[in-house]
Design a protein around this motif. Sequence first.
Motif, short mmCIF file in Angstrom:
data_model
loop_
_atom_site.label_atom_id
_atom_site.label_comp_id
_atom_site.label_asym_id
_atom_site.label_seq_id
_atom_site.Cartn_x
_atom_site.Cartn_y
_atom_site.Cartn_z
N VAL A 88 -2.42 4.21 9.37
CA VAL A 88 -2.54 5.25 8.34
C VAL A 88 -1.29 5.26 7.47
O VAL A 88 -1.38 5.33 6.23
CB VAL A 88 -2.74 6.64 8.99
N GLY A 89 -0.11 5.15 8.10
CA GLY A 89 1.14 5.14 7.34
C GLY A 89 1.27 3.93 6.43
O GLY A 89 1.76 4.04 5.30
N PRO A 105 -2.75 8.89 -0.87
CA PRO A 105 -4.00 8.26 -0.41
C PRO A 105 -3.75 7.17 0.62
O PRO A 105 -2.71 6.51 0.60
CB PRO A 105 -4.57 7.68 -1.71
N THR A 106 -4.68 6.99 1.54
CA THR A 106 -4.58 5.97 2.57
C THR A 106 -5.95 5.35 2.81
O THR A 106 -6.97 5.88 2.36
CB THR A 106 -4.03 6.56 3.88
N LYS A 115 -10.13 -3.76 6.60
CA LYS A 115 -11.10 -4.01 5.53
C LYS A 115 -10.41 -4.06 4.17
O LYS A 115 -10.76 -4.88 3.31
CB LYS A 115 -12.19 -2.93 5.54
N ALA A 116 -9.43 -3.18 3.97
CA ALA A 116 -8.71 -3.16 2.70
C ALA A 116 -7.92 -4.45 2.51
O ALA A 116 -7.94 -5.03 1.41
CB ALA A 116 -7.78 -1.95 2.65
N VAL A 117 -7.24 -4.91 3.55
CA VAL A 117 -6.45 -6.14 3.45
C VAL A 117 -7.36 -7.33 3.15
O VAL A 117 -7.03 -8.19 2.32
CB VAL A 117 -5.66 -6.37 4.75
N GLU A 118 -8.50 -7.37 3.81
CA GLU A 118 -9.44 -8.48 3.61
C GLU A 118 -10.03 -8.48 2.20
O GLU A 118 -10.53 -9.51 1.73
CB GLU A 118 -10.54 -8.42 4.65
N THR A 125 -10.20 5.06 -0.54
CA THR A 125 -9.02 5.72 0.01
C THR A 125 -9.34 7.19 0.30
O THR A 125 -10.30 7.75 -0.22
CB THR A 125 -7.82 5.65 -0.96
N TYR A 126 -8.51 7.77 1.14
CA TYR A 126 -8.66 9.16 1.52
C TYR A 126 -7.32 9.86 1.32
O TYR A 126 -6.28 9.29 1.62
CB TYR A 126 -9.09 9.28 2.99
N ASP A 127 -7.37 11.07 0.81
CA ASP A 127 -6.14 11.84 0.64
C ASP A 127 -5.71 12.40 1.98
O ASP A 127 -6.46 13.14 2.62
CB ASP A 127 -6.33 12.98 -0.36
#
Length: 306
Positions: A88-89, A105-106, A115-118, A125-127
């Motif tokens: 998360v960080g 956002p994270t 999934k984001a890295v790929e 993203t989520y606040d």
Amino acid sequence: MSFSVSEILRRTAQSRPRARTFAALAVSILGIVVVGYLLLFAASFSPEEKLRQNVTAAHSRVFFSENYPQYFYLRPLFGRLDMYTECVGIGIASNMRPNDLLRMPTFGDCPGLTKAVENNFVAPTYDYMRFSHGHQIFLKPLYAFFSLETTRAITALTTFVLLLALFFVLKFRLDAAYAAVVALSFFFTSSPSMFFTVTHGVPFWLVLAGAITATLWDGKTAPLCLFACMGACDAFLNFFVMCSLSLALPLLCYVLAQWAKGEASDQVIANAFWGCVGWSIGFVAPWLIKWAMLQHFKVEFSLEIV
């Protein structure tokens, strides 16, 4: 040592801080919040592209495959490594902008970060505004300039140095037996997270630094401002992984050190009570300040955890 409830209450009333002490407390807390956000603002300029490269490289070595991977070479002493908060960080750090420090956002937990890295960091993203995210003062620069393995080594080494410092301070104020019990107890925890991950390591550094300071405290009056500063720093830095440990351990060290100096037990307990009051005020204030800023700048927020 003897205790008298009536004497403790009398000493507590007599030890109540003056108005100017509470004024100093308010100034200290405000100063911590201001300095904290200035450091957070500076950290947000850490090279984002380099950070994403380091995170991608770590992902290729399967470091973010699950939220709670095993650290096999440390078993059975430690067990699982808590990567949930670290993922998360890292998601917050990879989206952290100087003009968006309140929203943060994270990508969520480790599967979300994976999934984001790929997808080249293009993902929902989520606040994550429940926390102050002050740990990003350390997390974003570390991941921007160092690999994940080096970051973990720096985090563990810093923790070890502070533990060693606490041991010698306790040995100086008390004796080797007390110092060994307090310092070595951390090596029997069920999780090594506080030694390796930045989101756990940073608030733990605060706990250790607070314990060292409280042990060395020579003030004749109640340590109201000292514990208020600890509470404010905890609220700003903590990812809710240590909770009230920044109060519990420094308070224990303070009480033991004062008794070792020969202070009356009733007075020590009275001073400790006002220390708790200071910590509580310090802990609550940064949250109220942040939520006030969110309202002022019309930033929508939720108290739900991702």
